[in-house]
Design a protein around this motif. Structure first.
Motif, short mmCIF file in Angstrom:
data_model
loop_
_atom_site.label_atom_id
_atom_site.label_comp_id
_atom_site.label_asym_id
_atom_site.label_seq_id
_atom_site.Cartn_x
_atom_site.Cartn_y
_atom_site.Cartn_z
N GLY A 166 0.82 -1.20 0.00
CA GLY A 166 0.00 0.00 0.00
C GLY A 166 0.85 1.26 0.00
N GLY A 167 1.88 1.29 0.85
CA GLY A 167 2.78 2.44 0.87
C GLY A 167 3.52 2.62 -0.45
N LEU A 168 3.91 1.52 -1.05
CA LEU A 168 4.60 1.55 -2.33
C LEU A 168 3.68 2.13 -3.42
N MET A 169 2.44 1.64 -3.50
CA MET A 169 1.52 2.10 -4.54
C MET A 169 1.18 3.58 -4.39
N ALA A 170 0.97 4.03 -3.15
CA ALA A 170 0.63 5.43 -2.92
C ALA A 170 1.75 6.34 -3.39
N THR A 171 2.98 6.00 -3.02
CA THR A 171 4.13 6.85 -3.37
C THR A 171 4.44 6.77 -4.85
N MET A 320 -3.59 -14.78 7.24
CA MET A 320 -4.08 -14.30 5.96
C MET A 320 -3.75 -12.82 5.81
N ASP A 321 -3.18 -12.42 4.67
CA ASP A 321 -2.94 -11.02 4.33
C ASP A 321 -3.66 -10.72 3.02
N LEU A 322 -4.59 -9.78 3.04
CA LEU A 322 -5.37 -9.44 1.87
C LEU A 322 -4.71 -8.29 1.11
N ALA A 323 -4.95 -8.25 -0.19
CA ALA A 323 -4.30 -7.26 -1.05
C ALA A 323 -4.90 -5.87 -0.86
N THR A 324 -4.08 -4.85 -1.07
CA THR A 324 -4.52 -3.47 -1.10
C THR A 324 -4.47 -2.97 -2.54
N ARG A 325 -5.14 -1.84 -2.82
CA ARG A 325 -5.11 -1.28 -4.17
C ARG A 325 -5.29 0.23 -4.12
N LEU A 326 -4.81 0.89 -5.16
CA LEU A 326 -4.92 2.34 -5.26
C LEU A 326 -6.28 2.74 -5.83
N VAL A 327 -6.91 3.74 -5.21
CA VAL A 327 -8.17 4.31 -5.71
C VAL A 327 -7.91 5.78 -6.00
N VAL A 328 -7.91 6.15 -7.28
CA VAL A 328 -7.59 7.52 -7.68
C VAL A 328 -8.87 8.35 -7.73
N ARG A 329 -8.88 9.49 -7.01
CA ARG A 329 -10.01 10.40 -7.04
C ARG A 329 -9.50 11.81 -7.40
N GLU A 330 -9.79 12.81 -6.60
CA GLU A 330 -9.55 14.20 -7.01
C GLU A 330 -8.45 14.91 -6.24
N SER A 331 -7.79 14.24 -5.30
CA SER A 331 -6.84 14.96 -4.44
C SER A 331 -5.39 14.87 -4.93
N THR A 332 -5.17 14.32 -6.12
CA THR A 332 -3.81 14.24 -6.66
C THR A 332 -3.77 14.80 -8.07
N ALA A 333 -2.65 15.47 -8.39
CA ALA A 333 -2.45 16.07 -9.71
C ALA A 333 -0.96 16.31 -9.90
N PRO A 334 -0.50 16.56 -11.13
CA PRO A 334 0.91 16.89 -11.34
C PRO A 334 1.29 18.15 -10.57
N PRO A 335 2.55 18.28 -10.15
CA PRO A 335 2.96 19.49 -9.43
C PRO A 335 2.98 20.71 -10.34
#
Length: 337
Positions: A166-171, A320-335
């Protein structure tokens, strides 16, 4: 009903403890009319002798007990929903208990749960005390931890999620947008999930060849107030980050509040990624890009495990370890250029 062989064994335990068979029975069933000294002596002998009540007893109750250190967060509601889904499918009810701190429930909790005789126990803690494990096992009360900290003991059945990924995908998402000045706000420094999410952040930065500015790596408390306070510090300087990875959606809400206070626009001036994907992430302004941690699914799997363990279907300790995933919405954009 106690079988003849069980009665003989309990009689031997009673003789060793110097108490009556009825007193041993009271301890086994969580009765309160036994002195603390006598209870401790009987418990010690039960543990030492490895007494195990048989699973699948006909007098088992109709409850799944769900135990939290606190019930105040939206995070807890996702867990409750999952456990209730499985309880309903099996004709069971759910009883909620608030006890202890984030590490383990209080010492007196186990006396009550033995008296209630649930089908099983789902705990939202890092671990259980050895005494509590022994008492639950001796009464054939199965338990599973929904692990918020990421490091349960090897002998504890648990359901967790892939915090590092999760930390990897976010960054990585922020890096792919073009950000290089990326901060990470995580949870407490005594929780393994806090380190796992930051380790994922560091791995993404290192893989992209971007140096980690240690001033931008902060430990907090996964709550709104912690996110706000840390973000105010990070965003008040002249060389502030252009993006923040927050270790929880609640922390991310604190970052949004701090940005508003400082007049910083999200996402045009600051990109933000949260973690958990609580329902409130969709309702924030702007809607929050986040890492989906399958909390309801984790709770369903934990409840399903205790039901199966109570029926004697599982012999090994499930992890058991379940998978995480990235959900893209409106709070991220190019700098901004």
């Amino acid at each position: 009903m106690v079988s003849g062989s069980d009665r003989v064994k309990l009689g031997e335990l009673a003789d060793e403890a110097g108490v009556s068979l009825s007193t041993v029975s009271k301890v086994l069933n969580g009765r309160t009319d036994v002195s603390a000294v006598t209870r401790a002596r009987v418990e010690e002998i039960l543990d030492r002798q490895g007494y195990q009540r048989r699973v699948g007893l006909p007098n088992r109750g109709s409850l799944i007990e769900l135990v939290f250190p606190e019930l105040e967060t939206a995070w807890a509601m996702e867990i409750i929903r999952g456990v209730e889904n499985i309880a309903r499918q099996n004709g069971l009810s759910v009883v909620l208990t608030e006890s202890g701190d984030r590490h383990s429930p209080s010492a007196d909790w186990v006396v009550g749960v033995v008296r209630r005789r649930p089908v099983g126990v789902v705990l939202v803690f890092s671990d259980l005390a050895e005494e509590a494990k022994a008492q639950l096992r001796s009464r054939a009360i199965p338990f599973v931890i929904i692990d918020p900290a990421g490091d349960p003991a090897p002998d504890v059945p648990s359901v967790g999620s892939a915090n590092w990924s999760g930390g990897l995908m976010a960054t990585r998402h922020l890096i792919e947008l073009g950000h290089t000045r990326i901060a990470a706000i995580t949870g407490r420094d005594d929780m393994m999930c806090s380190f796992a999410r930051v380790d994922g952040y560091r791995s993404a930065m290192n893989a992209a060849g971007i140096p980690v500015d240690e001033r931008f790596v902060r430990f907090g408390n996964f709550q709104v107030d912690g996110g706000r306070e840390i973000a105010l510090e990070l965003l008040s300087g002249p060389d502030r980050p252009t993006a923040i990875f927050a270790g929880s959606d609640l922390q991310a809400l604190g970052v949004i509040e701090a940005a508003r206070t400082l007049g910083i626009q999200i996402p045009s001036e600051l990109s933000l990624v949260g973690y958990d994907d609580l329902q409130l992430a969709q309702w924030s302004s702007p809607a929050l890009t986040t890492i989906h941690q399958p909390l309801t699914k984790m709770a369903e799997e934990a409840a399903r495990l205790v039901v199966r363990m109570g029926e004697g279907e599982l012999e090994s300790i499930p992890r058991m370890d379940l998978a995480t995933r990235l959900v893209v919405r409106e709070s991220t954009a190019p700098p901004q250029v």
